[in-house]
Design an enzyme around this catalytic site. Structure first.
Site, PDB file in Angstrom:
ATOM      1  N   HIS A 206       0.856  -1.186   0.000  1.00 43.23           N
ATOM      2  CA  HIS A 206       0.000   0.000   0.000  1.00 43.23           C
ATOM      3  C   HIS A 206       0.889   1.231   0.000  1.00 43.23           C
ATOM      4  O   HIS A 206       2.045   1.173   0.389  1.00 43.23           O
ATOM      5  CB  HIS A 206      -0.988   0.024   1.172  1.00 43.23           C
TER       6      HIS A 206
ATOM      7  N   HIS B 260      12.523  -4.507   4.782  1.00 44.57           N
ATOM      8  CA  HIS B 260      11.460  -3.527   5.041  1.00 44.57           C
ATOM      9  C   HIS B 260      11.790  -2.646   6.264  1.00 44.57           C
ATOM     10  O   HIS B 260      11.724  -1.422   6.197  1.00 44.57           O
ATOM     11  CB  HIS B 260      10.160  -4.314   5.281  1.00 44.57           C
TER      12      HIS B 260
ATOM     13  N   HIS C 210      12.757   1.378   6.751  1.00 44.04           N
ATOM     14  CA  HIS C 210      12.146   2.314   7.716  1.00 44.04           C
ATOM     15  C   HIS C 210      13.228   2.956   8.589  1.00 44.04           C
ATOM     16  O   HIS C 210      13.218   4.172   8.816  1.00 44.04           O
ATOM     17  CB  HIS C 210      11.149   1.582   8.608  1.00 44.04           C
TER      18      HIS C 210
END
Lengths: 626, 49
Positions: free
Chosen positions: A16, A138, A142
């Protein structure tokens, strides 16, 4: 002359909030979410339009890019899915059968998918080749998005979100150009997914309605919330002293099914059915539930931040991941006094992964040294497209819009300040678009925070969204301590919540706790009621003179002429619509709502002067409610 | 081919060889189901299984 600059492109996509970001020799040149161009909220498709924009902004073509960084490792994510399905079979069969076709057809071949999409950006001819790829994890993406743009030479890094590959929570230490992972919590135990499960149970949309749940929490009552909180702590989550936690998976379905929670188990535990989405009234039980999960989340985040301080030995903290958008929890960390400074990545969600991946590729894979910038390296997160006055005027003429050009900035700010003081609602479209979910004076709707009717008007007539939702103030950085208890900290990205200062508060009546939501909402709690939430909190944006000079000047003028250093700032969009990107988007949004004035660049547009807006009444159906 | 090579390297690095039969099964049968749906060879697939 041949250019020797190193360009690195970051991409997040296919889950998303897809986005593209571009670095030039480590400097963040441009970054934008695809949704702003495609006009599809949380667009997850390959960010072709955002990519075209960042390349155009840099004035380069794809072959000039040295490397492309994708924000996660797809194969590691696939491993997590297979192991989870294997471990939880046969309950996982339905989820397995739903997700596998997409993986076998597309996601397992992510490199090929990316190559295919990127080839559209190569010039014709056989000589052009694609840049090499880089796939940081991932949570590393971040962490990189939080640490590298921060002003710190070394810092603890805390990233908390739903899930990446395996990690759902990680603590790392950043020093120089290195990031060292110190601790991780793995799927299925996830604070982000726990919060999302409550978001779904309270009738809001997962991955989008979490901030509504956060805004609903202050309406909860202490007693009711305490009952829910006890149940959550006894049954749903086991929280350890160091902030690590284990979820009782008997209550959750997200690992095996297509629903976040186990309906029967939750109904039995809480004795409240799930709230139907979009139901008009909100039962107080859901407010209590929101408050309970907010308190639990804050407790976990506070303990994790304590662990991050101990494990890293640092007095600085960087935050990213979807849970870092929980500005109430961030405010609690600030007031806990465990860190001297806190810096939160403004694009803390998955869109920010594009930037983080590019930065990780440069500093970790490329071993490029890093020199922290004072303030930070995000340039106020104004990293999106800009439009000149000429382009704005062409848009106005094309739309038949009536506008007045005010070329003198002082006059423009005086006019805007007077309009705000008269209770008018003002669209403010200036400079580069913001990267991340918050509008920070680039694509904003503004109003007077002292006006007791402003919150109601903005929610119901302008934004067309739920009436309970709070609004945030933009305040002159220099005057922040007069209005808020911010502990001397800055909050340039609207990611810290702090109490409104006692000097501007108005005391509650004794029976306030017994009042219903609407009575509490419309009680004037302070001299700036439109931005004071029912618990006296405010989600603050401190405006810096150097970072956004025109917005700062507007606030300064408003202060000089009308005696108030802050205004209401909400994103320039309707409910379910992405924030406006172009002058066309802004004019359309302006005409669809009861906004009174619009200032785009140096152009002032009054609603009363505009020709009638003719449009198919079904435009609302374009936007899926968020 | 690059993706299959990546997949093999991934299994080696992560030492997750147990996934190999499952992956082969998924890729072969899943691929057949996905890529033959609506195609001219679909009737032959049905007669085999």
């Amino acid at each position: 002359m041949a250019e020797n600059s190193i360009y690195i492109l970051g991409i997040s996509a296919y889950y998303h909030d897809s986005a593209a970001a571009l670095l030039k020799d480590g400097v963040i040149l441009a970054a934008a979410q695809e949704e702003r161009f495609s006009r599809q909220k949380h667009d997850s498709s390959f960010p072709a339009k955002a990519l075209a924009y960042v390349l155009k902004e840099a004035g380069i073509t794809l072959p000039q890019v040295s490397a492309v960084a994708f924000y996660e490792k797809p194969l590691l994510k696939f491993e997590r899915l297979l192991e989870t399905y294997h471990a939880l079979a046969p309950q996982s069969c339905l989820s397995f059968m739903t997700s596998m076709p997409v993986w076998i057809k597309e996601k397992l071949f992510m490199r090929s998918m990316l190559e295919k999409s990127l080839k559209n950006f190569l010039p014709p001819g056989k000589s052009a080749i694609l840049p090499p790829f880089c796939f940081p994890e991932h949570h590393l993406s971040h962490a990189a998005s939080a640490f590298y743009p921060s002003p710190f030479d070394q810092a603890a890094i805390l990233t908390v979100d739903g899930v990446g590959e395996w990690a759902t929570t990680s603590i790392a230490h950043g020093q120089g150009n290195k990031i060292t992972c110190l601790r991780e919590i793995h799927f299925p135990h996830s604070l982000g997914l726990l919060y999302s499960a409550f978001t779904a149970y309270c009738g809001f949309k997962v991955n989008s309605g979490e901030y509504k749940l956060m805004g609903l929490a202050p309406y909860g009552h202490g007693k009711g919330a305490a009952v829910f909180e006890r149940k959550i702590r006894d049954e749903l989550i086991d929280i350890r002293a160091d902030g690590s936690y284990v979820l009782n998976m008997r209550y959750f379905n997200y690992a095996t099914g297509l629903r976040m929670y186990n309906l029967k188990a939750w109904q039995r535990l809480f004795s409240v059915p799930p709230r139907p989405p979009e139901s008009a009234e909100i039962d107080p039980a859901y407010m209590d539930m929101a408050l309970a999960i907010q308190k639990v989340t804050e407790d976990v985040v506070l303990r994790l931040s304590q662990s991050a301080a101990e494990l890293s030995g640092s007095a600085n903290l960087c935050l990213a991941g979807g849970v870092a958008l929980n500005c109430v929890a961030n405010g609690k960390i600030l007031r806990s006094g465990r860190f001297r400074h806190i810096w939160i990545q403004p694009a803390a969600g998955d869109a920010g992964g594009a930037l983080g991946a590019a930065l990780a590729c440069r500093h970790i894979a490329g071993e490029a040294p890093r020199i922290p910038e004072s303030g930070d390296a995000m340039r106020g997160t104004y990293l999106g497209p800009d439009f000149s006055n000429e382009e704005i005027i062409i848009t106005c003429r094309r739309a038949g819009a009536v506008y007045r050009l005010i070329s003198d900035e002082d006059s423009l700010c005086r006019t805007a300040a007077d309009l705000l003081n008269d209770g008018q609602v003002l669209g403010w479209f200036q400079g580069r678009m913001e990267y991340g979910p918050r509008a920070l004076g680039g694509r904003s709707i503004l109003g007077d925070a002292r006006n007791p009717e402003m919150q109601k008007r903005l929610n119901l007539k302008i934004k067309m969204r739920e009436g309970f939702r709070p609004f945030a103030p933009s305040v002159l950085e220099e005057d922040r301590d007069f209005y808020f208890e911010l502990e001397g900290e800055y909050s340039p990205y609207m990611l810290l919540t702090a109490p409104v200062a006692a000097a501007v508060r108005q005391p509650y009546p004794e029976d306030y706790e017994q009042w219903n939501m609407w009575q509490r909402l419309y009680f004037p709690r302070s001299s700036i009621p439109a931005v004071t939430h029912v618990d006296y909190s405010a989600r603050i944006q401190t405006v810096n003179r150097q970072i956004n000079p025109r917005y700062w000047k507007l606030l300064q003028t408003f202060k000089e002429l009308h005696g108030c250093s802050l205004i209401v700032n909400t994103s320039f969009n309707l409910r379910g619509e992405p924030i406006v990107c172009t002058p066309e988007d802004a004019y359309r949004c302006f005409m669809r709502t009861e906004m009174d004035y619009l200032i785009m660049g140096d152009c002032l547009l009054a609603k009363a002067d505009q020709p009638p807006w003719r449009e198919d009444e079904n435009w609302r159906s374009q936007y899926v409610l968020d | 081919m690059q993706s299959l090579s990546d997949l093999w390297k991934f299994l080696r690095v992560r030492k997750k060889y147990w996934m190999l039969p499952l992956l082969v099964f998924l890729l072969v049968f899943g691929g057949l189901l996905i890529f033959t749906s609506g195609s001219a060879i679909a009737p032959f697939i049905y007669t085999i299984f």
